[in-house]
Enzyme design. Structure first.
Site, PDB file in Angstrom:
ATOM      1  CG  ASP A 175      -2.181   0.753   1.039  1.00  0.00           C
ATOM      2  OD1 ASP A 175      -2.170   1.737   0.274  1.00  0.00           O
ATOM      3  OD2 ASP A 175      -3.199   0.365   1.637  1.00  0.00           O
TER       4      ASP A 175
ATOM      5  CG  ASP B 218      -3.973   6.161   0.402  1.00  0.00           C
ATOM      6  OD1 ASP B 218      -5.021   5.548   0.664  1.00  0.00           O
ATOM      7  OD2 ASP B 218      -3.670   7.257   0.927  1.00  0.00           O
TER       8      ASP B 218
ATOM      9  CD  GLU C  19      -8.343   5.227  -1.579  1.00  0.00           C
ATOM     10  OE1 GLU C  19      -9.215   5.044  -0.725  1.00  0.00           O
ATOM     11  OE2 GLU C  19      -7.262   5.794  -1.353  1.00  0.00           O
TER      12      GLU C  19
ATOM     13  CG  HIS D 253      -8.540   0.171   4.837  1.00  0.00           C
ATOM     14  ND1 HIS D 253      -8.575   0.004   3.468  1.00  0.00           N
ATOM     15  CD2 HIS D 253      -7.950   1.377   5.047  1.00  0.00           C
ATOM     16  CE1 HIS D 253      -8.028   1.052   2.881  1.00  0.00           C
ATOM     17  NE2 HIS D 253      -7.643   1.897   3.808  1.00  0.00           N
ATOM     18  CG  ASP D 254     -10.678   3.720   3.973  1.00  0.00           C
ATOM     19  OD1 ASP D 254     -10.148   3.819   5.099  1.00  0.00           O
ATOM     20  OD2 ASP D 254     -10.100   4.056   2.923  1.00  0.00           O
TER      21      ASP D 254
END
Length: 550
Positions: free
Chosen positions: A95, A197, A253, A330-331
């Protein structure tokens, strides 16, 4: 790399598996669970950040891109994990947070120690206006997007997420080269690629002007901080520096990236990213400011859900770009609790979303715990761990003037903490995650919902995942095959066909908690059904069916 034909499993390391008795998941813990992932059919592990970090935003504020956070172990532990993954035919996707660094990063610390430091141009330091911030931008987590410069009384620096995450100035070639160096370091180690990200925020509007300066208060300057044309040039330059020397996967993302933006970021001939993660499905019940914008009262409809799926599927197919599909990460709160029924039809909801996610056009992302049907966990305010939740709770009161009790309910509904409770491996104390009290509360339903019990259940969710994954890998129709919507106007059923020269399939999913009848004359063989006794032209609540037509 054949990125289209991969099953990617996201691990949020802090909550996956503890191995050293401190209540925090770590790299050795992940290594202990590799057999589970291999058995599931995972090809790539997307590892949420394990770099050194002060953990203001749990790893997404990086202070050292070249070392492992002590909570997770050592670089030797990482190397051992990578080697064991390769033995099993799996790879690791790192990530990469490239929009900002932690305020503890050496570059930024140099800026704070010396007002004339050359690293100041690696960030956005600006003079204020009338003793206020340089512009009126609001941060993604609420409050001003600017933080006071301690060295200069009238200076500020840009922090579009938390005040401890300092935006990098990608106009500076030194920044772009350093990000490329970080990627080279990990690629030389043998990782398979990167999840990038908030990659669509790396370019900012030149001059950093205010957004609607005539309005009072902080404003969400979406058009000035997301999807700017220059971001494509930066990404093309970055990938171009590496593509000749490495074969790797990139997952972008793109917060608030629509179809047009994703067609550029992930267009097959663009030389940018392999795929983009889309947000529309998970923002359908939120207002325009994001998931804590409660003005829609978190109301969504099945026709609206279907229209988003079909729009992204047909548009990406028509314009030849690739998406990463997901129902959990995870968000986001757990999808079963949000879009399904986590009580009466928990198993059926889990299987329905699994069949959808794993058979749509695009690369499927599976998040830890969804393969056993984990649900949201009610957390009292003193149990919150998520910076976003804690900060938004205050922002909802100060900016939206919500009473405390309403602000608390909004946060409890949407907090990222739902996705970050420990994975429930068995029914022992702390769910087999640790033998020490975990850093965040374990969902109390772990006695009933855990991998050990699921594996022996007649209605096993884990077994369902393995069967669908095996079928996806066996038939190219689920990967590069055509996608055709069916029963477009049905008010309960999501239906579509996947086909190529080899085979053709029909997927039927009841997205409601009520029986749904349908009229399709297509004949075929039922390969999978989430109910033991499938009925012709009828789907029970959340029933999912896979039919092979030819």
């Amino acid at each position: 790399m054949d990125y289209k034909n991969k099953i990617i499993y996201q691990i949020w390391p802090r909550s996956f598996q503890d191995s050293n008795h401190d209540g925090i998941g770590d790299l050795k813990g992940i290594l202990r669970r590799l057999d589970h992932l291999q058995d599931l059919g995972v090809d790539l592990i997307w590892l949420s950040p394990v770099y050194c970090s002060p953990n203001t935003d749990y790893g997404y504020d990086i202070s050292d891109y070249y070392n492992i956070h002590p909570d997770f172990g050592t670089m030797a532990d990482f190397d051992a994990l990578l080697a064991e993954c390769k033995k099993r035919g799996m790879g690791i996707v790192m990530d990469l947070v490239a929009n900002h660094t932690s305020d503890q990063h050496p570059w930024f610390q140099a800026c704070l120690n010396d007002p004339n430091s050359p690293y100041r141009d690696c960030y956005y330091f600006r003079e204020g206006v009338n003793d206020k911030e340089p512009n009126n931008w609001i941060s993604m987590f609420g409050g001003s997007a600017w933080t006071k410069d301690p060295l200069k009384p009238h200076s500020w620096y840009l922090t579009t997420f938390t005040p401890h995450q300092c935006d990098l100035n990608w106009e500076n070639p030194r920044v772009r080269e350093e990000i490329a160096n970080v990627m080279r370091f990990w690629l030389d180690k043998g990782v398979s690629g990167f999840r990038m990200d908030v990659i669509n925020t790396i370019a900012k509007q030149p001059g950093l002007p205010s957004w609607h300066p005539e309005k009072k208060g902080y404003q969400f300057a979406k058009e000035f901080m997301t999807n700017l044309p220059q971001s494509h040039a930066y990404i093309q330059e970055l990938i171009g520096k590496l593509a000749d020397d490495y074969d790797f996967i990139t997952i972008g993302e793109g917060m608030m990236a629509d179809n047009d933006a994703c067609a550029l970021y992930a267009g097959e001939q663009r030389g940018e990213l392999n795929m983009m993660i889309m947000f529309d499905l998970h923002l359908q019940d939120c207002g325009p400011l994001g998931k804590y914008d409660f003005r829609k009262l978190y109301h969504w409809t099945i026709p609206g859900f279907k229209s988003i799926i079909f729009r992204w599927q047909t548009d990406s197919q028509k314009r030849n770009y690739w998406v990463a599909n997901y129902m959990n990460n995870h968000d986001q709160p757990r999808s079963i609790s949000r879009f399904g029924n986590d009580r009466q039809y928990r198993v059926e909801s889990a299987k329905a979303f699994a069949l959808m996610n794993l058979t749509l056009r695009g690369t499927p992302l599976v998040y830890q715990g969804e393969e056993i049907g984990m649900t949201n966990c009610h957390l009292e305010q003193d149990e919150w761990r998520d910076y976003e939740a804690i900060n938004i709770y205050d922002t909802l009161q100060t900016m939206m003037h919500l009473p405390k009790v309403i602000a608390r309910k909004v946060v409890q509904r949407m907090t990222r903490d739902h996705a970050r409770t420990p994975v429930q491996w068995d029914d022992s104390e702390y769910a087999g995650f640790s033998d020490h009290q975990p850093w965040i509360r374990v969902n109390p339903n772990y006695k009933q919902i855990n991998l050990k019990s699921d594996l022996v259940s007649e209605t096993s969710i884990n077994r369902w995942y393995k069967q669908v994954i095996a079928l996806r890998k066996a038939y190219s129709a689920f990967n590069t095959g055509a996608m055709k919507p069916v029963l477009i106007h049905h008010k309960q059923i999501l239906a579509y066909q996947r086909s190529d020269e080899q085979a053709e399939f029909l997927i039927l999913i009841n997205l409601s908690g009520y029986p749904a009848r349908f009229d399709l004359k297509t004949e075929g063989r039922i390969l999978m059904d989430s109910y033991a006794d499938p009925q012709p032209r009828l789907l029970r609540p959340y029933e999912a069916r896979l039919i092979q037509i030819r």
